[in-house]
Design a protein around this motif. Structure first.
Motif, mmCIF file in Angstrom:
data_model
loop_
_atom_site.group_PDB
_atom_site.id
_atom_site.type_symbol
_atom_site.label_atom_id
_atom_site.label_comp_id
_atom_site.label_asym_id
_atom_site.label_seq_id
_atom_site.Cartn_x
_atom_site.Cartn_y
_atom_site.Cartn_z
ATOM 1 N N HIS A 504 36.580 19.393 -114.126
ATOM 2 C CA HIS A 504 37.898 19.160 -113.705
ATOM 3 C C HIS A 504 36.702 18.758 -112.458
ATOM 4 O O HIS A 504 37.249 18.115 -111.702
ATOM 5 C CB HIS A 504 38.911 19.993 -113.180
ATOM 6 C CG HIS A 504 38.525 21.543 -112.764
ATOM 7 N ND1 HIS A 504 37.367 22.230 -112.920
ATOM 8 C CD2 HIS A 504 38.154 21.923 -111.194
ATOM 9 C CE1 HIS A 504 37.102 23.371 -112.148
ATOM 10 N NE2 HIS A 504 37.525 22.604 -111.181
ATOM 11 N N ARG A 511 42.191 15.702 -112.481
ATOM 12 C CA ARG A 511 42.802 16.683 -111.015
ATOM 13 C C ARG A 511 43.907 16.530 -110.493
ATOM 14 O O ARG A 511 43.804 15.681 -111.328
ATOM 15 C CB ARG A 511 41.267 15.841 -110.237
ATOM 16 C CG ARG A 511 40.091 16.524 -110.479
ATOM 17 C CD ARG A 511 39.212 15.635 -109.508
ATOM 18 N NE ARG A 511 37.583 15.688 -110.038
ATOM 19 C CZ ARG A 511 36.129 15.230 -109.365
ATOM 20 N NH1 ARG A 511 36.565 14.568 -108.278
ATOM 21 N NH2 ARG A 511 35.311 15.890 -109.866
ATOM 22 N N LYS A 514 48.668 20.987 -108.846
ATOM 23 C CA LYS A 514 48.138 22.039 -110.128
ATOM 24 C C LYS A 514 48.855 22.253 -111.541
ATOM 25 O O LYS A 514 49.087 22.514 -112.262
ATOM 26 C CB LYS A 514 48.328 23.476 -109.218
ATOM 27 C CG LYS A 514 47.646 23.837 -108.452
ATOM 28 C CD LYS A 514 48.112 25.010 -107.703
ATOM 29 C CE LYS A 514 46.689 25.288 -106.715
ATOM 30 N NZ LYS A 514 47.253 26.756 -106.020
ATOM 31 N N HIS A 515 50.088 21.354 -110.876
ATOM 32 C CA HIS A 515 51.134 20.928 -112.171
ATOM 33 C C HIS A 515 51.218 19.607 -113.120
ATOM 34 O O HIS A 515 50.792 20.619 -114.647
ATOM 35 C CB HIS A 515 52.708 21.237 -111.793
ATOM 36 C CG HIS A 515 52.556 19.988 -110.976
ATOM 37 N ND1 HIS A 515 52.056 19.812 -109.848
ATOM 38 C CD2 HIS A 515 53.124 18.403 -111.206
ATOM 39 C CE1 HIS A 515 52.677 17.792 -109.476
ATOM 40 N NE2 HIS A 515 53.232 17.512 -110.175
ATOM 41 N N GLN A 517 47.409 19.481 -113.369
ATOM 42 C CA GLN A 517 46.372 20.458 -113.998
ATOM 43 C C GLN A 517 46.904 20.752 -115.091
ATOM 44 O O GLN A 517 45.851 21.457 -116.504
ATOM 45 C CB GLN A 517 44.925 20.723 -113.022
ATOM 46 C CG GLN A 517 44.534 19.669 -112.027
ATOM 47 C CD GLN A 517 44.094 20.540 -111.085
ATOM 48 O OE1 GLN A 517 42.976 21.649 -111.999
ATOM 49 N NE2 GLN A 517 44.164 20.505 -110.230
ATOM 50 N N VAL A 518 47.945 21.893 -115.287
ATOM 51 C CA VAL A 518 48.501 22.883 -116.176
ATOM 52 C C VAL A 518 48.880 21.713 -117.370
ATOM 53 O O VAL A 518 49.067 21.858 -118.295
ATOM 54 C CB VAL A 518 49.358 23.421 -115.811
ATOM 55 C CG1 VAL A 518 50.250 24.515 -116.574
ATOM 56 C CG2 VAL A 518 49.058 24.695 -114.737
#
Length: 567
Positions: A504, A511, A514-515, A517-518
């Protein structure tokens, strides 16, 4: 009677005088005797109607019973030919002498009863026929399974037969006779006949008109019309013989000059009104028309159908072409001898009172296959179930009757009898056959013959029905245990997390929010699981900048992951 008719016909030929006679003997030929005119149907004309009855019930052999006279023997060749046309054979010809006593008649009937054929055609005059049927009743031949057909000489003269004979010995007999349609002229004449008979013979039982009497009346009517047609001005004359020397009394009669003129008018005549129906004489012969088929019941007879040369057998007369043929091809219901409604088969194997001895096993078990019951009072044995039903159907399908009786054979009794003992009863000639659930074994086949098996025996397992897992959409999970699948899934997610940690910072694909990346972690793991084993990493475009990730995957195991730093 035939001898007298021959004598009278000879006189007619010598004197050239027309002779109109109700003689029915086929031996009297109209063609050979130019002055002979037959005012009745010859007995040979009914043979096709009799053959049609035999064919209607599919009887293949018959016995002809006839009297020993020119009248009786005259019908035999014509009847034999008519039966051969329908592929039916005359298995035996029984000749009854006119002087035969009751013992001789009974002896001949016993002889007939030893033969297979059970269909009898009787061509006897009333006096001899009455004695025959009385003895047939005594011999047990008027019971179920027998068929009797009488010709018109007896059927048309049933009124002259004692009613006690008809009621006791002739029930169920089929008869054939010329059909006399009802008309106003016939009804009026019958009333006048009965009135005149009672006046002249008050002490006698009334005698009904029959077809022979009606033919005689119509013959006289035809004669009077023929005379009227020739003319009344002609005076009958006889031409005497030229000399009377060395002449017999018949030759001295001379010849008639009027007879030849009258003959031409009488040989072809059709009265407009006739008591007997269609009384047509063509070429000196009364023409064939409808025959009526009757069934003797009670004191008289009941009409069950008709026969014509054009339409054959029918239950009702076919008055026009629109008659429904499908509803009119069979006779009405018939009561056969022995008050039976079942059509006689026409055949029976003579057994001299013996019956087929059939052994049946008496045991517990599946009663649907065989069940044997013994009446406590009469000791009569009855066998029911699938196996006895098959046996009875086989017996019924035979073209002749076979009497049989069931003999019970206890199985598993205190005497320890088994199926081997039952089978051996046949070889010892105690039984003629065995009907039951007997297994075909080589040891038993040495002594008896088995029929082809018609049912299979054996042991079957009954289990509950389970759902077919092959129809389950999650069947691909079956090769691995649930613990291994959970471990594998955990490793995929772990590797996805490791790759995210390493990538990342340098890879913009890892990148963002957050959602995202998850989601990328899970998507990378999922895409590797689904596509890595079938496509190269380059084709799937799922590779990192720092490492090449190689995935080794098989059906049952995941061997591991290989990381190689990009160079």
């Amino acid at each position: 009677m035939s001898t007298q008719t021959d004598f009278v016909i000879d006189i007619g030929n010598r004197t050239k005088v027309p002779i109109i006679s109700p003689a029915t003997s086929p031996s009297l030929s109209v063609k050979e005797n130019p002055f002979f005119i037959r005012g009745a149907l010859p007995s040979s004309s009914q043979t096709k109607a009799i053959a049609a009855i035999v064919r209607n019930y599919d009887w293949r052999q018959v016995v002809i019973i006839y009297e020993d006279s020119s009248y009786g023997t005259g019908i035999v060749p014509h009847l034999t030919d008519a039966l051969l046309e329908i592929n039916t054979l005359v298995s035996y010809r029984s000749v009854i002498s006119l002087s035969a006593n009751d013992d001789e008649i009974l002896k001949e009937l016993y002889n007939l009863n030893t033969k297979q054929t059970r269909v009898f055609i009787v061509h006897l005059q009333p006096y001899l026929a009455s004695r025959l049927f009385l003895k047939a009743k005594e011999a047990g031949m008027m019971s179920s399974g027998y068929a009797w057909i009488i010709t018109d000489v007896l059927t048309s003269l049933l009124d002259s037969v004692d009613h006690s004979v008809i009621e006791s010995s002739m029930q169920g007999v089929l008869g054939i006779r010329p059909y006399i349609p009802r008309s106003n002229e016939l009804n009026n004449y019958t009333r006048r006949w009965r009135k005149r008979f009672r006046q002249e013979y008050p002490d006698m039982d009334p005698v009904e008109l029959n077809v022979y009497g009606l033919w005689a009346y119509d013959s006289i009517t035809a004669l009077t019309k023929a005379i009227a047609k020739v003319g009344t001005t002609i005076i009958p004359k006889f031409k005497k013989a030229d000399t009377t020397e060395n002449l017999t009394d018949l030759d001295a009669l001379g010849t008639s000059e009027f007879g030849s003129l009258l003959l031409d008018s009488m040989r072809n005549t059709t009265p407009k009104t006739a008591l007997s129906g269609e009384f047509r004489i063509i070429d000196g012969e009364l023409q064939l028309y409808t025959y009526e088929i009757v069934n003797i019941i009670g004191k008289g007879e009941r009409s069950v159908g008709f026969w014509t040369e054009k339409d054959g057998i029918s239950q009702k007369l076919k008055m026009n072409s629109k008659t429904d043929k499908s509803m009119n091809e069979q006779l009405a219901a018939i009561i056969w001898p022995g008050e039976s409604i079942i059509v006689p088969r026409g055949w029976e194997i003579p057994t001299s009172g013996k019956k087929l001895r059939v052994g049946v096993p008496v045991k517990g078990g599946l009663e649907q296959f065989i069940k044997v019951e013994i009446d406590a009072k009469t000791q009569a044995v009855t066998a029911t179930g699938f196996i006895p039903d098959v046996f009875k159907e086989v017996i019924q399908s035979l073209p002749y009757a076979i009497p049989y009786e069931f003999i019970p054979f206890p199985i598993d009794s205190p005497t320890s009898q088994d199926y081997d003992d039952l089978v051996y009863k046949i070889s010892s000639k105690e039984y003629d056959a065995v009907v039951g659930d007997v297994t075909i074994l080589a040891s038993r086949a040495k002594y008896v013959d088995f029929t082809l098996p018609f049912s299979e025996s054996g042991i079957s397992a009954v289990v509950s029905v389970r759902n077919d897992d092959r129809k389950n959409a999650w069947i691909f999970l079956k090769p691995l245990k649930s613990e291994l699948w959970i471990t594998t899934g955990g490793f995929f997610i772990f590797i996805g997390f490791v790759v995210w940690v390493l990538e990342h910072r340098v890879n913009k694909e890892f990148r963002g929010p957050k959602h995202k990346q998850v989601g990328m972690i899970f998507w990378f793991s999922f895409s590797t699981l689904v596509f890595a084993h079938s496509k190269s990493l380059t084709q799937s475009k799922l590779y990192t900048k720092s490492f090449r990730i190689y995935h080794c995957f098989s059906t049952n195991h995941i061997y591991g992951w290989l990381f190689q730093e990009r160079g």
